[in-house]
Design an enzyme around this catalytic site. Structure first.
Site, PDB file in Angstrom:
ATOM      1  N   THR A  14       0.828  -1.210   0.000  1.00 27.04           N
ATOM      2  CA  THR A  14       0.000   0.000   0.000  1.00 27.04           C
ATOM      3  C   THR A  14       0.865   1.264   0.000  1.00 27.04           C
ATOM      4  OG1 THR A  14      -1.618  -1.223   1.288  1.00 27.04           O
ATOM      5  CG2 THR A  14      -1.864   1.169   1.258  1.00 27.04           C
ATOM      6  N   GLU A 131       7.998  10.057   9.732  1.00 26.12           N
ATOM      7  CA  GLU A 131       6.727  10.786   9.867  1.00 26.12           C
ATOM      8  C   GLU A 131       5.526   9.881   9.661  1.00 26.12           C
ATOM      9  OE1 GLU A 131       4.639  13.216  11.129  1.00 26.12           O
ATOM     10  OE2 GLU A 131       6.226  14.556  10.471  1.00 26.12           O
ATOM     11  N   ILE A 138      -0.821  12.840   9.032  1.00 32.29           N
ATOM     12  CA  ILE A 138      -0.732  14.044   9.883  1.00 32.29           C
ATOM     13  C   ILE A 138       0.742  14.313  10.208  1.00 32.29           C
ATOM     14  CG2 ILE A 138      -1.452  15.119  12.037  1.00 32.29           C
ATOM     15  CD1 ILE A 138      -3.716  13.105  12.249  1.00 32.29           C
ATOM     16  N   GLY A 189     -11.023  -5.057   4.818  1.00 29.52           N
ATOM     17  CA  GLY A 189      -9.556  -5.030   4.752  1.00 29.52           C
ATOM     18  C   GLY A 189      -8.952  -3.986   5.674  1.00 29.52           C
ATOM     19  N   LYS A 207       2.697   3.883  18.426  1.00 24.75           N
ATOM     20  CA  LYS A 207       2.757   5.293  18.019  1.00 24.75           C
ATOM     21  C   LYS A 207       2.924   6.196  19.250  1.00 24.75           C
ATOM     22  CE  LYS A 207      -0.240   4.059  14.189  1.00 24.75           C
ATOM     23  NZ  LYS A 207      -1.616   3.988  13.714  1.00 24.75           N
TER      24      LYS A 207
HETATM   25  N1  LIG Z   1      -1.024   0.925   5.120  1.00 26.84           N
HETATM   26  C1  LIG Z   1      -1.093   2.018   5.831  1.00 26.84           C
HETATM   27  O1  LIG Z   1      -2.063   2.773   5.737  1.00 26.84           O
HETATM   28  C2  LIG Z   1       0.032   2.390   6.746  1.00 26.84           C
HETATM   29  C3  LIG Z   1      -0.070   3.557   7.531  1.00 26.84           C
HETATM   30  C4  LIG Z   1       0.995   3.938   8.347  1.00 26.84           C
HETATM   31  C5  LIG Z   1       2.127   3.142   8.420  1.00 26.84           C
HETATM   32  N2  LIG Z   1       2.178   1.980   7.679  1.00 26.84           N
HETATM   33  C6  LIG Z   1       3.391   1.177   7.795  1.00 26.84           C
HETATM   34  O2  LIG Z   1       4.007   1.111   6.516  1.00 26.84           O
HETATM   35  C7  LIG Z   1       4.680  -0.127   6.353  1.00 26.84           C
HETATM   36  C8  LIG Z   1       4.159  -0.816   5.096  1.00 26.84           C
HETATM   37  O3  LIG Z   1       2.774  -0.984   5.212  1.00 26.84           O
HETATM   38  P1  LIG Z   1       1.860  -1.445   3.986  1.00 26.84           P
HETATM   39  O4  LIG Z   1       0.466  -1.255   4.425  1.00 26.84           O
HETATM   40  O5  LIG Z   1       2.329  -0.813   2.737  1.00 26.84           O
HETATM   41  O6  LIG Z   1       2.187  -2.997   3.961  1.00 26.84           O
HETATM   42  P2  LIG Z   1       1.830  -4.072   2.826  1.00 26.84           P
HETATM   43  O7  LIG Z   1       0.777  -3.526   1.911  1.00 26.84           O
HETATM   44  O8  LIG Z   1       1.601  -5.347   3.507  1.00 26.84           O
HETATM   45  O9  LIG Z   1       3.193  -4.148   1.984  1.00 26.84           O
HETATM   46  C9  LIG Z   1       4.367  -4.683   2.512  1.00 26.84           C
HETATM   47  C10 LIG Z   1       5.373  -4.792   1.383  1.00 26.84           C
HETATM   48  O10 LIG Z   1       6.597  -5.282   1.889  1.00 26.84           O
HETATM   49  C11 LIG Z   1       7.067  -6.344   1.087  1.00 26.84           C
HETATM   50  N3  LIG Z   1       7.837  -7.259   1.923  1.00 26.84           N
HETATM   51  C12 LIG Z   1       7.440  -7.903   3.035  1.00 26.84           C
HETATM   52  N4  LIG Z   1       8.439  -8.669   3.500  1.00 26.84           N
HETATM   53  C13 LIG Z   1       9.481  -8.493   2.651  1.00 26.84           C
HETATM   54  C14 LIG Z   1      10.788  -9.018   2.571  1.00 26.84           C
HETATM   55  N5  LIG Z   1      11.236  -9.896   3.471  1.00 26.84           N
HETATM   56  N6  LIG Z   1      11.575  -8.619   1.554  1.00 26.84           N
HETATM   57  C15 LIG Z   1      11.156  -7.735   0.650  1.00 26.84           C
HETATM   58  N7  LIG Z   1       9.909  -7.208   0.659  1.00 26.84           N
HETATM   59  C16 LIG Z   1       9.104  -7.586   1.650  1.00 26.84           C
HETATM   60  C17 LIG Z   1       5.816  -6.992   0.541  1.00 26.84           C
HETATM   61  O11 LIG Z   1       6.136  -7.717  -0.669  1.00 26.84           O
HETATM   62  P3  LIG Z   1       5.001  -8.446  -1.549  1.00 26.84           P
HETATM   63  O12 LIG Z   1       4.091  -7.353  -2.035  1.00 26.84           O
HETATM   64  O13 LIG Z   1       5.745  -9.078  -2.654  1.00 26.84           O
HETATM   65  O14 LIG Z   1       4.322  -9.397  -0.615  1.00 26.84           O
HETATM   66  C18 LIG Z   1       4.932  -5.777   0.280  1.00 26.84           C
HETATM   67  O15 LIG Z   1       5.216  -5.228  -0.978  1.00 26.84           O
HETATM   68  C19 LIG Z   1       4.425  -0.904   7.660  1.00 26.84           C
HETATM   69  O16 LIG Z   1       5.487  -0.663   8.546  1.00 26.84           O
HETATM   70  C20 LIG Z   1       3.152  -0.256   8.197  1.00 26.84           C
HETATM   71  O17 LIG Z   1       3.024  -0.380   9.594  1.00 26.84           O
HETATM   72  C21 LIG Z   1       1.175   1.603   6.863  1.00 26.84           C
END
Ligand SMILES: NC(=O)c1ccc[n+]([C@@H]2O[C@H](COP(=O)([O-])OP(=O)(O)OC[C@H]3O[C@@H](n4cnc5c(N)ncnc54)[C@H](OP(=O)(O)O)[C@@H]3O)[C@@H](O)[C@H]2O)c1
Length: 428
Positions: A14, A131, A138, A189, A207
């Site tokens: 995401t 951030e 925010i 989701g 946080k």
């Molecule tokens: N989503 C939000 O709204 C949000 C908000 C604030 C903070 N965050 C933080 O942002 C970070 C990412 O969140 P997200 O929602 O984007 O997660 P996500 O949609 O689950 O994406 C995670 C990504 O990391 C990749 N990945 C996981 N393990 C890996 C590894 N060992 N080697 C290489 N790539 C790897 C996955 O690959 P594949 O796609 O190939 O599986 C995927 O592309 C997290 O720390 C989360 O807490 C997210």
């Protein structure tokens, strides 16, 4: 220094895809604002074949994020994989060791390993920015470390898990119970792979731990947070709280007391008309109080592709502009290890009690509360159901210890049919 800043992005979910989109769409704007051309050199994710809806062919691919972190053509390692340990931490450490700046959205990693990572980054003279890790879009980290740097911060509060706020808001709006709305969130989701991170209050506590560190100049102390999730919040309490002019929120509060640093993440009552009380659905809010500024309320989207990528890019732009601040607002080695204090500050409390239908029942309860030094502000009795009647009591300010003493003595009254529900009330 080249006039190009080259990113290596690990994680194309995401947030990662959101960052790729901004870099591609806003190249001219980013360059105008930072004086640098911001480009992506290389990316990494688990599956190379997945269609992610953005063109990735121009970027080198690394299967291993640690290799990505060490590439010569990467200036800034952007960690967007998640997980408090494992590849995210290994790659972040590798990037800092290789002299790269790091941007991450990973609150779990910072809440559990923030001090060591900050020390490593500062010893290497590199930036470690995050951030996006707190309250999504925010700019709360920037507000605390920069805009409010002239204040002694007295209290930080926040509703920082959109999923919990969505469930609590929908419970009140629809009259549906927690379990129904939990299932709805799963279908939409909205839940983390481990839902307990959301509904158990852990994600929001990660946080809070980060915010406390910046606000109070203390080492990140996740283990020092009193955490309770929203699983036990009932429709009944939501209704009674509303009757008394309150809403129930999963609220994080951090403040320093004479005994140490008090941090708690738990369901609380807040005045329904207050900024936190009117917060609906998945929106986040952080309230910061400082000696000079008084109160600042920040509100916005706490998650999602665009808002989170927006925060990541804010960090990237600061690095492009050459801004390298201490990770938690002051040098990591100067951060104090403040002892964790258990809610010693007095507050009003909400009590829901089921009292048996006996003469003088209320007077007995009031006497036990009074003996422990807990005085009653307001009380409301509801119609009997069977042999018991629900009584809601709002106390004047009292300590949790005094209340626990009173609750411990309640059995002696012989009129309390089941364990009372106790919720703290936070006034703004
Ligand atoms: N989503 C939000 O709204 C949000 C908000 C604030 C903070 N965050 C933080 O942002 C970070 C990412 O969140 P997200 O929602 O984007 O997660 P996500 O949609 O689950 O994406 C995670 C990504 O990391 C990749 N990945 C996981 N393990 C890996 C590894 N060992 N080697 C290489 N790539 C790897 C996955 O690959 P594949 O796609 O190939 O599986 C995927 O592309 C997290 O720390 C989360 O807490 C997210």
């Amino acid at each position: 220094m080249t006039d190009t800043l080259r990113l290596g992005i690990a994680g194309l979910g995401t947030v990662g895809v959101g960052v790729v989109k901004i870099v591609r769409k806003q190249a001219a704007l980013l360059s105008a604002r930072t004086g640098k051309s911001i480009e992506i050199s290389a990316v990494s994710a688990r599956s190379r074949d997945k269609d992610r809806g953005v063109p990735l062919g121009d970027y080198a691919w690394e299967d291993d994020p640690v290799d990505l972190a060490r590439r010569d053509d990467v200036d800034v390692f952007v960690e967007l994989m998640g997980g408090d340990d494992g590849p995210a931490k290994a790659a972040t450490e590798a990037a800092l060791a290789a002299g790269k700046d790091v941007v991450t959205a990973n609150k779990a990693m910072l809440a559990l390993h923030g001090q060591a990572l900050a020390e490593q980054a500062e010893a290497a003279g590199r930036a470690l920015r995050y951030e996006a890790a707190v309250a999504g879009g925010i700019p709360v980290i920037k507000s605390l470390t920069e805009g409010l740097a002239g204040n002694e911060i007295t209290r930080v509060m926040g509703v920082m898990n959109g999923t919990c706020n969505y469930i609590l808001t929908r419970m009140e709006e629809t009259g549906q119970g927690y379990n129904v709305l939990f299932d709805e969130c799963a279908e939409l989701g909205y839940l983390e792979a481990d839902p307990n991170l959301d509904v158990g209050g852990i994600d929001a506590a990660h946080k809070l731990a980060i915010l406390s560190s910046i606000a109070f100049g203390t080492q990140v102390d996740f283990d020092g947070i009193e955490i309770e999730g929203i699983q036990r919040v009932t429709l009944e309490d939501i209704g009674h709280a509303a009757d008394m002019g309150y809403r129930i929120k999963l609220l994080g509060v951090a403040q320093r007391t004479g005994r140490g640093l008090e941090q708690r993440m738990m369901p609380c009552l807040v005045p329904a008309a207050s900024p936190l009380g009117v917060l609906q659905g998945g929106t986040n809010m952080v309230v910061i109080e400082g000696d000079a500024v008084e109160q600042v309320v920040l509100r916005g989207p706490g998650a999602g592709e665009g808002p989170t990528a927006s925060a990541v890019m804010g960090d990237v732009c600061d690095i492009a502009r050459g801004l390298r601040l201490p990770v938690f607002g002051q040098p990591a080695e100067s951060l104090e290890a403040a002892p964790a204090a258990r809610s010693v500050l007095p507050a009003p409390h909400y009590l829901r009690m089921a009292l048996t239908d006996k003469p003088g029942a209320l007077a007995k309860v009031a006497a036990v509360l009074g003996e422990a030094g807990v005085s009653i502000d307001r009380m409301r009795q509801y119609a009997h159901t069977g042999d018991t009647a629900t009584v809601i009591i709002v106390t004047h300010k009292c300590t949790r210890a005094a209340l626990d003493t009173a609750l411990g003595d309640m059995d002696k009254t012989g009129v309390v049919a089941e364990a009372p529900v106790v919720l703290r009330i936070e006034n703004l």
